[in-house]
Scaffold this motif. Structure first.
Motif, PDB file in Angstrom:
ATOM      1  N   ALA A  69      -4.698  -4.625  -0.644  1.00 26.94           N
ATOM      2  CA  ALA A  69      -3.627  -3.939  -1.371  1.00 26.94           C
ATOM      3  C   ALA A  69      -3.232  -2.641  -0.663  1.00 26.94           C
ATOM      4  CB  ALA A  69      -4.064  -3.650  -2.799  1.00 26.94           C
ATOM      5  N   GLU A  70      -1.934  -2.346  -0.686  1.00 25.65           N
ATOM      6  CA  GLU A  70      -1.419  -1.113  -0.096  1.00 25.65           C
ATOM      7  C   GLU A  70      -0.633  -0.331  -1.141  1.00 25.65           C
ATOM      8  OE1 GLU A  70       0.872  -2.272   3.286  1.00 25.65           O
ATOM      9  OE2 GLU A  70      -0.879  -2.794   4.499  1.00 25.65           O
ATOM     10  N   ASP A  71      -0.384   0.930  -0.833  1.00 29.13           N
ATOM     11  CA  ASP A  71       0.363   1.814  -1.735  1.00 29.13           C
ATOM     12  C   ASP A  71      -0.259   1.884  -3.129  1.00 29.13           C
ATOM     13  OD1 ASP A  71       2.264   2.513   0.196  1.00 29.13           O
ATOM     14  OD2 ASP A  71       3.461   0.726  -0.242  1.00 29.13           O
ATOM     15  N   VAL A  72      -1.586   1.858  -3.178  1.00 26.89           N
ATOM     16  CA  VAL A  72      -2.291   2.006  -4.453  1.00 26.89           C
ATOM     17  C   VAL A  72      -2.197   3.464  -4.896  1.00 26.89           C
ATOM     18  CG1 VAL A  72      -4.538   1.864  -5.602  1.00 26.89           C
ATOM     19  CG2 VAL A  72      -3.863   0.116  -3.930  1.00 26.89           C
ATOM     20  N   ASP A  73      -1.843   3.675  -6.154  1.00 24.24           N
ATOM     21  CA  ASP A  73      -1.684   5.036  -6.669  1.00 24.24           C
ATOM     22  C   ASP A  73      -3.056   5.630  -7.001  1.00 24.24           C
ATOM     23  OD1 ASP A  73      -1.000   7.406  -7.867  1.00 24.24           O
ATOM     24  OD2 ASP A  73       0.379   6.526  -9.327  1.00 24.24           O
ATOM     25  N   PRO A  74      -3.503   6.645  -6.258  1.00 20.08           N
ATOM     26  CA  PRO A  74      -4.829   7.213  -6.531  1.00 20.08           C
ATOM     27  C   PRO A  74      -4.908   7.914  -7.885  1.00 20.08           C
ATOM     28  CG  PRO A  74      -3.662   8.553  -4.924  1.00 20.08           C
ATOM     29  CD  PRO A  74      -2.843   7.318  -5.115  1.00 20.08           C
ATOM     30  N   ASN A  96      -4.846  10.529  -1.311  1.00 22.26           N
ATOM     31  CA  ASN A  96      -3.669   9.809  -0.825  1.00 22.26           C
ATOM     32  C   ASN A  96      -3.829   9.411   0.638  1.00 22.26           C
ATOM     33  OD1 ASN A  96      -2.535  11.976  -2.976  1.00 22.26           O
ATOM     34  ND2 ASN A  96      -1.273  10.132  -3.016  1.00 22.26           N
ATOM     35  N   GLU A  97      -3.065   8.379   1.011  1.00 21.56           N
ATOM     36  CA  GLU A  97      -2.980   7.918   2.403  1.00 21.56           C
ATOM     37  C   GLU A  97      -4.362   7.723   3.035  1.00 21.56           C
ATOM     38  OE1 GLU A  97       0.447   9.604   4.738  1.00 21.56           O
ATOM     39  OE2 GLU A  97       0.290  11.168   3.201  1.00 21.56           O
ATOM     40  N   THR A 102      -4.401   3.780  -0.218  1.00 25.56           N
ATOM     41  CA  THR A 102      -3.641   4.536  -1.214  1.00 25.56           C
ATOM     42  C   THR A 102      -2.302   5.000  -0.627  1.00 25.56           C
ATOM     43  OG1 THR A 102      -4.827   6.548  -0.564  1.00 25.56           O
ATOM     44  CG2 THR A 102      -5.681   5.314  -2.449  1.00 25.56           C
ATOM     45  N   LYS A 103      -1.358   5.233  -1.515  1.00 26.01           N
ATOM     46  CA  LYS A 103      -0.014   5.618  -1.075  1.00 26.01           C
ATOM     47  C   LYS A 103       0.048   7.100  -0.712  1.00 26.01           C
ATOM     48  CE  LYS A 103       1.976   6.721  -5.626  1.00 26.01           C
ATOM     49  NZ  LYS A 103       3.057   6.379  -6.588  1.00 26.01           N
TER      50      LYS A 103
END
Length: 219
Positions: A130-135, A189-190, A215-216
């Motif tokens: 998964a990508e851009d997961v909101d921390p 993030n990131e 994370t995004k």
């Protein structure tokens, strides 16, 4: 002379009484040191199908002491014991006996063919890759879950891509693994994180756990 004799007799009587008191006290201490009686609490699995190469985890309310089983091999300590196969295919009536309290309990199963299939990850809070997961969402929930295809035991941990432990508390119970946030150890993030670990089913089939997510960026 008579007075001396009476004094000697009184001293002797006092010493004799004192020895009786000490003896009684010693008996009380022995009773206080006795292990408490243990009673059966639960078994996993409790009944139903059991692979011939499987195992049963039994829990007591206190340490049962020496535990024997009518089939399988008993191991463990404290309040938990594991009875491992091989078991003979067919109906199984498994009787457990233990020394602390002199108790016994019988479990019934249907023993099936050996289990050679390892457990798999079937879902959870985050999908592998998964990508851009909101921390903020993950930190707000405070937990990350991983679900498996069957009941397992083992361990999981949250790590960075480089293998450093992030510091979340990992627990595996039933068919679920849980990572719990420790204050001050929030994810950022990131960043790429990996849920790593190893679990096994009751038959000893093992699976390496590896769930990676990124994370995004900050908005």
């Amino acid at each position: 002379m008579a007075k001396l004799f009476r004094t000697f007799a009184l001293v002797f009587a006092a010493l004799f009484a004192l020895s009786l008191m000490v003896g009684c006290g010693g008996g009380d201490d022995g009773e206080d040191d006795a292990a408490p009686d243990a009673a059966f609490s639960s078994a996993t699995p409790a009944s139903g199908d059991l692979a011939s190469n499987g195992s049963i985890t039994v829990t007591f309310d206190n340490d049962p002491g020496d535990v024997t089983a009518s089939a399988g091999v008993v191991s463990g300590a404290g309040k938990t014991r594991t009875i491992a196969g091989p078991f003979t295919p067919g109906a199984l009536s498994l009787t457990l006996s233990w020394t602390n309290g002199g108790g016994s309990h019988t479990l019934t199963y249907n023993v099936t063919a050996p289990d050679t299939e390892a457990p798999t990850v079937t879902g959870g809070t985050i999908k592998d890759g998964a990508e851009d997961v909101d921390p903020e969402t993950i930190n707000g929930d405070g937990t990350i879950e991983v679900t498996f295809s069957e009941d397992v035991s083992g361990n999981i941990a949250l790590q960075t891509e480089g293998g450093d432990d992030v510091g979340w508390i990992g627990k595996v119970e039933g068919n679920k693994g849980t990572l719990e946030l420790v204050k001050g150890k929030e994810i950022g993030n990131e960043t790429t994180y990996v849920i790593k670990g190893k679990v096994s089913d009751a038959a000893g089939n093992e699976t390496e756990v590896s769930v990676t997510f990124t994370t995004k960026g900050k908005e």
